[in-house]
Design a protein around this motif. Structure first.
Motif, PDB file in Angstrom:
ATOM      1  N   VAL A  29       3.779   3.712  -4.576  1.00 27.73           N
ATOM      2  CA  VAL A  29       3.352   5.048  -4.179  1.00 27.73           C
ATOM      3  C   VAL A  29       4.189   5.457  -2.979  1.00 27.73           C
ATOM      4  CG1 VAL A  29       1.470   4.142  -2.738  1.00 27.73           C
ATOM      5  CG2 VAL A  29       1.438   6.535  -3.469  1.00 27.73           C
ATOM      6  N   CYS A  31       4.194   7.352   0.153  1.00 24.83           N
ATOM      7  CA  CYS A  31       3.090   7.813   0.991  1.00 24.83           C
ATOM      8  C   CYS A  31       3.608   8.350   2.318  1.00 24.83           C
ATOM      9  CB  CYS A  31       2.108   6.669   1.229  1.00 24.83           C
ATOM     10  SG  CYS A  31       0.580   7.187   2.047  1.00 24.83           S
ATOM     11  N   SER A  37      -0.953  12.139  -0.480  1.00 25.91           N
ATOM     12  CA  SER A  37      -0.368  10.834  -0.767  1.00 25.91           C
ATOM     13  C   SER A  37      -1.273   9.694  -0.313  1.00 25.91           C
ATOM     14  CB  SER A  37       1.010  10.710  -0.108  1.00 25.91           C
ATOM     15  OG  SER A  37       0.934  10.798   1.296  1.00 25.91           O
ATOM     16  N   ALA A  41      -2.548   6.815  -2.648  1.00 25.04           N
ATOM     17  CA  ALA A  41      -2.351   5.394  -2.344  1.00 25.04           C
ATOM     18  C   ALA A  41      -3.647   4.613  -2.520  1.00 25.04           C
ATOM     19  CB  ALA A  41      -1.831   5.252  -0.914  1.00 25.04           C
ATOM     20  N   GLY A  57       3.463   0.160  -1.785  1.00 27.29           N
ATOM     21  CA  GLY A  57       3.624   1.455  -1.139  1.00 27.29           C
ATOM     22  C   GLY A  57       4.812   1.478  -0.213  1.00 27.29           C
ATOM     23  N   MET A  79      -1.655   1.068   4.453  1.00 24.76           N
ATOM     24  CA  MET A  79      -1.387   0.763   3.042  1.00 24.76           C
ATOM     25  C   MET A  79      -1.696  -0.694   2.733  1.00 24.76           C
ATOM     26  SD  MET A  79       1.980   3.015   1.972  1.00 24.76           S
ATOM     27  CE  MET A  79       3.099   2.315   3.211  1.00 24.76           C
ATOM     28  N   LEU A  84      -2.223  -2.582  -0.914  1.00 23.38           N
ATOM     29  CA  LEU A  84      -0.889  -2.389  -1.475  1.00 23.38           C
ATOM     30  C   LEU A  84       0.040  -3.494  -0.972  1.00 23.38           C
ATOM     31  CD1 LEU A  84      -0.556   1.485  -1.057  1.00 23.38           C
ATOM     32  CD2 LEU A  84      -1.175   0.214  -3.116  1.00 23.38           C
ATOM     33  N   ALA A  87       4.094  -3.391   1.130  1.00 29.67           N
ATOM     34  CA  ALA A  87       3.935  -2.124   1.841  1.00 29.67           C
ATOM     35  C   ALA A  87       4.977  -2.099   2.952  1.00 29.67           C
ATOM     36  CB  ALA A  87       2.534  -1.994   2.423  1.00 29.67           C
TER      37      ALA A  87
END
Length: 366
Positions: A29, A31, A37, A41, A57, A79, A84, A87
């Motif tokens: 993602v 972000c 965003s 996320a 992310g 994140m 995630l 990240a």
């Protein structure tokens, strides 16, 4: 008891987008830390493991504001807290070409392309919403850029780098993503640039759309987004016809003039290199008679494809350029050539329309 409707709406949109991603693959993602965003996320972190995908992310630090590196670091931690993995953040240098908005966009996408390639992703998710789509349609309308521009942002696209991008939230309102962040206890960052009236998109968002809603009634944003969906279908169909016509016209001489090459050395269109197409456009060109028989909506797309293939950048090739080239086909009265961006010229010679960097002949014969 299920999740808040706003949270559920964002999760459903992400779940549907993940259906197009190979199971087990990594999905990133992009972000920025804004409401859209950040909600995206959170939804990806929730949905990906439940659908057999991995979620990561990345945030892009444009370096345009003081403390941007610290904000990027905080966002990376957010994140990671969402689940995630990986990240991370990527710092970029924003140039000046094409204005600040375009330069920042190009730097951002280039960094996302590199991150996607390095991490071996299957797709990158972008947080554009229905509101963003409506703004894009209005900006395209103001430019007079034609159906493709009015079709807005596609839900999925692939960059020249091969990176694949998905926009799961194009049917979701910004108010929904803001509500989702509130319910989940997430603290989005409101970029000051999003309120800077020097940017056209900000003026459309804060001035033009509210005036339209007040004058025409509520629902303008939905109507613009719906128009984009319908026009995208039309534009896709026309471009498919144009691609077929372009290929047929470009290879006409290749298939009829067998004296130029032996049977064993001839290659099909599917295997032609870009350089081979450029050479064909400069040496053989496109037959004017065949172009003139096409409907204008198809012909102008063919001419644009030829100009881009010859080396004219699509971002600076405007409708006025294509219209001028079209007049070489439909309203030719001896004009020598049309200058296109990046030093490319289109000129008519002996019933052909040629594209290249060379000078046209002094005397054009028909």
């Amino acid at each position: 008891m299920g999740p808040d409707p706003a949270v559920a709406a964002v999760r459903v949109a992400v779940r549907q987008a993940l259906d197009a991603v190979t199971p087990g693959a990594l999905v990133l993602v992009a972000c920025s830390g804004g409401v859209d965003s950040l909600a995206l996320a959170a939804a990806l972190a929730f949905e990906a493991p439940r659908n057999g995908r991995r979620a990561g992310g990345v945030t892009i630090d444009h370096g345009l504001q003081e403390g941007s590196d610290e904000r990027a670091a905080r966002l990376v931690r957010t994140m990671a807290d969402l689940g995630l993995d990986p990240a991370g953040s990527v710092a970029v240098t924003v140039g000046q070409e094409g204005g600040p908005e375009n330069a920042a966009r190009e730097a951002r996408y280039a960094a996302l392309d590199r991150s996607a390639a390095r991490l071996g992703k299957a797709a990158v998710l972008l947080g554009h919403t229905r509101d963003d789509q409506a703004e894009t349609v209005l900006l395209g309308l103001a430019r007079g850029s034609g159906a493709r521009s009015l079709a807005g942002m596609p839900p999925a696209f692939e960059r020249p780098s091969g990176a694949r991008y998905l926009r799961p939230l194009l049917e979701i309102e910004r108010a929904t993503t803001r509500r989702a962040c509130e319910v989940l206890g997430l603290e989005p960052w409101d970029d000051p640039h999003n309120e800077d009236p020097s940017f056209k998109r900000v003026r459309v968002r804060n001035e033009a759309l509210p005036v339209l809603e007040k004058t025409l009634g509520p629902g303008v944003t939905d109507a613009l987004a719906r128009t984009a969906r319908m026009l995208r279908d039309d534009a896709d169909a026309l471009e498919a016809l144009a691609k077929r016509a372009y290929q047929d016209l470009l290879t006409t001489d290749q298939t009829t003039q067998t004296t130029k090459a032996s049977q064993s050395s001839q290659i099909s269109l599917a295997s032609q290199s870009s350089q081979a197409s450029v050479e064909l456009l400069a040496e053989e060109g496109l037959p004017v008679e065949g172009l003139a028989e096409l409907p204008r909506a198809v012909r102008t797309r063919v001419l644009r494809m030829a100009a881009v293939e010859a080396g004219s950048p699509p971002g600076t090739l405007a409708a006025v350029h294509v219209d001028a080239v079209d007049r070489l086909v439909t309203a030719w009265h001896g004009q020598q050539h049309v200058d296109l961006p990046a030093g490319i010229r289109a000129f008519r010679r002996y019933g052909k329309l040629l594209f290249g960097t060379g000078l046209p002949p002094r005397r054009v014969q028909q």
